[in-house]
Design a protein around this motif. Structure first.
Motif, short mmCIF file in Angstrom:
data_model
loop_
_atom_site.label_atom_id
_atom_site.label_comp_id
_atom_site.label_asym_id
_atom_site.label_seq_id
_atom_site.Cartn_x
_atom_site.Cartn_y
_atom_site.Cartn_z
N ASP A 185 6.64 4.21 -0.91
CA ASP A 185 6.09 5.47 -1.40
C ASP A 185 5.88 5.48 -2.90
O ASP A 185 4.92 6.10 -3.39
CB ASP A 185 7.03 6.62 -1.01
N VAL A 186 6.78 4.84 -3.65
CA VAL A 186 6.74 4.89 -5.11
C VAL A 186 7.00 3.51 -5.68
O VAL A 186 7.95 2.83 -5.27
CB VAL A 186 7.79 5.87 -5.68
N LEU A 187 6.15 3.09 -6.62
CA LEU A 187 6.37 1.87 -7.38
C LEU A 187 6.45 2.24 -8.86
O LEU A 187 5.54 2.88 -9.38
CB LEU A 187 5.23 0.87 -7.16
N VAL A 188 7.54 1.84 -9.50
CA VAL A 188 7.69 2.04 -10.94
C VAL A 188 7.73 0.67 -11.61
O VAL A 188 8.70 -0.08 -11.46
CB VAL A 188 8.96 2.84 -11.29
N LEU A 202 1.98 0.25 -0.33
CA LEU A 202 1.65 1.55 -0.89
C LEU A 202 0.55 2.24 -0.09
O LEU A 202 0.62 3.44 0.20
CB LEU A 202 1.21 1.40 -2.35
N GLU A 203 -0.46 1.47 0.30
CA GLU A 203 -1.57 2.06 1.06
C GLU A 203 -1.13 2.52 2.45
O GLU A 203 -1.78 3.38 3.05
CB GLU A 203 -2.71 1.05 1.18
N ALA A 204 -0.01 1.98 2.92
CA ALA A 204 0.51 2.40 4.23
C ALA A 204 1.36 3.66 4.14
O ALA A 204 1.77 4.21 5.16
CB ALA A 204 1.34 1.27 4.84
N ALA A 205 1.64 4.13 2.91
CA ALA A 205 2.46 5.34 2.70
C ALA A 205 1.60 6.59 2.75
O ALA A 205 0.37 6.54 2.61
CB ALA A 205 3.20 5.24 1.37
N GLY A 206 2.26 7.73 2.91
CA GLY A 206 1.53 8.98 3.02
C GLY A 206 0.94 9.50 1.73
O GLY A 206 -0.19 9.98 1.69
N ALA A 207 1.71 9.42 0.65
CA ALA A 207 1.27 9.92 -0.65
C ALA A 207 1.77 8.98 -1.74
O ALA A 207 2.65 9.32 -2.53
CB ALA A 207 1.79 11.35 -0.88
N PRO A 208 1.23 7.77 -1.81
CA PRO A 208 1.77 6.74 -2.69
C PRO A 208 1.53 7.00 -4.17
O PRO A 208 0.50 7.55 -4.57
CB PRO A 208 1.04 5.47 -2.24
N VAL A 209 2.53 6.59 -4.96
CA VAL A 209 2.51 6.82 -6.41
C VAL A 209 2.91 5.54 -7.12
O VAL A 209 3.87 4.87 -6.72
CB VAL A 209 3.50 7.95 -6.79
N VAL A 210 2.20 5.23 -8.20
CA VAL A 210 2.57 4.12 -9.08
C VAL A 210 2.73 4.66 -10.50
O VAL A 210 1.84 5.36 -11.00
CB VAL A 210 1.52 2.99 -9.07
N VAL A 211 3.85 4.35 -11.12
CA VAL A 211 4.11 4.74 -12.50
C VAL A 211 4.29 3.47 -13.33
O VAL A 211 5.17 2.66 -13.03
CB VAL A 211 5.37 5.62 -12.63
#
Length: 236
Positions: A78-81, A125-134
């Protein structure tokens, strides 16, 4: 489960971001190149932390980390930092002394590392519902901030580090345009006391992590392609 991966998460801003995202209900993958430090950090963070060995300068390490998370997290992230970074050659104020090798070494972690990790984790990330990258950038990468005599950034001249953080903001912008279903943003945590600057920063890691956590928790209707600091859109 809601999942997040943070690179360089065994200390400093990465560790504090992990702690806060766990508080918010995430399961956090603690990325660290040092296995001993990474496992120790995950242990301190508790049962919702998972250590994953990840050296952002090593393609095989990044691919192995992506495969581990894919299997462990059920195929999504879901989230990548992208937090891992180095201070560079340390040639403060000596622009003419910086070599091509210095530049390559700094960019290998601060820019290419973020790209390696993003590339490897994009399918999750593309398989997640609301993906976020920071992407953790810096005010030292801002043309506006570094040319404003009233700002500290204007008095810090480091060719490799500063320009790497500028490049990371543009990398963020390009990903945001290419992947409109994902939220890609860069952040400036401010001058935070961490090992990166010998703990000389003027604010705590709790203060510095605030904008990272805030942007990690945005939803699918949040901004994308931006550069943010604690006050909102950052000078650019």
């Amino acid at each position: 489960m809601t999942t997040a991966l943070i690179t360089g998460a065994n200390k400093g801003l990465g560790f504090e971001t992990a702690r806060r995202l766990i508080e918010a209900g995430h399961t956090v993958y603690v990325g660290a190149r040092d296995a001993h430090a990474g496992r120790a950090a995950a242990g301190r963070l508790g049962s919702r932390a998972r250590f994953v060995r990840l050296d952002v300068t090593d393609e095989d390490s990044v691919k192995a980390a992506a495969e581990f998370v894919r299997t462990d997290a059920g195929g999504h992230l879901d989230v990548l930092v992208n937090n891992a970074g180095i201070a560079g050659a340390g040639k403060l104020g000596r622009v003419g002394d910086v070599t091509g090798t210095d530049m390559r070494n700094t960019y290998d972690t601060n820019v290419f590392g973020a790209v390696r990790v993003t590339h490897a984790f994009l399918p999750l990330l593309e398989a997640a519902g609301a993906p976020v990258v920071v992407n953790v950038s810096s005010g030292l990468g801002s043309l506006a901030a570094t040319n404003d005599p009233d700002r500290l950034e204007s008095r810090v001249t480091m060719l490799d580090y500063n320009s790497s953080k500028t490049a990371l903001v543009m990398v963020t912008s390009q990903y945001a345009k290419a992947y409109p279903a994902l939220r890609f943003n860069a952040v400036d945590p401010g001058y935070t006391a961490t090992a990166l600057n010998g703990h000389r920063g003027t604010q705590s890691v709790e203060e510095g992590a605030e904008v990272i956590v805030r942007m990690a928790l945005i939803g699918s209707d949040g901004p994308t392609g931006g550069f943010f600091d604690k006050d909102g859109p950052a000078a650019w």
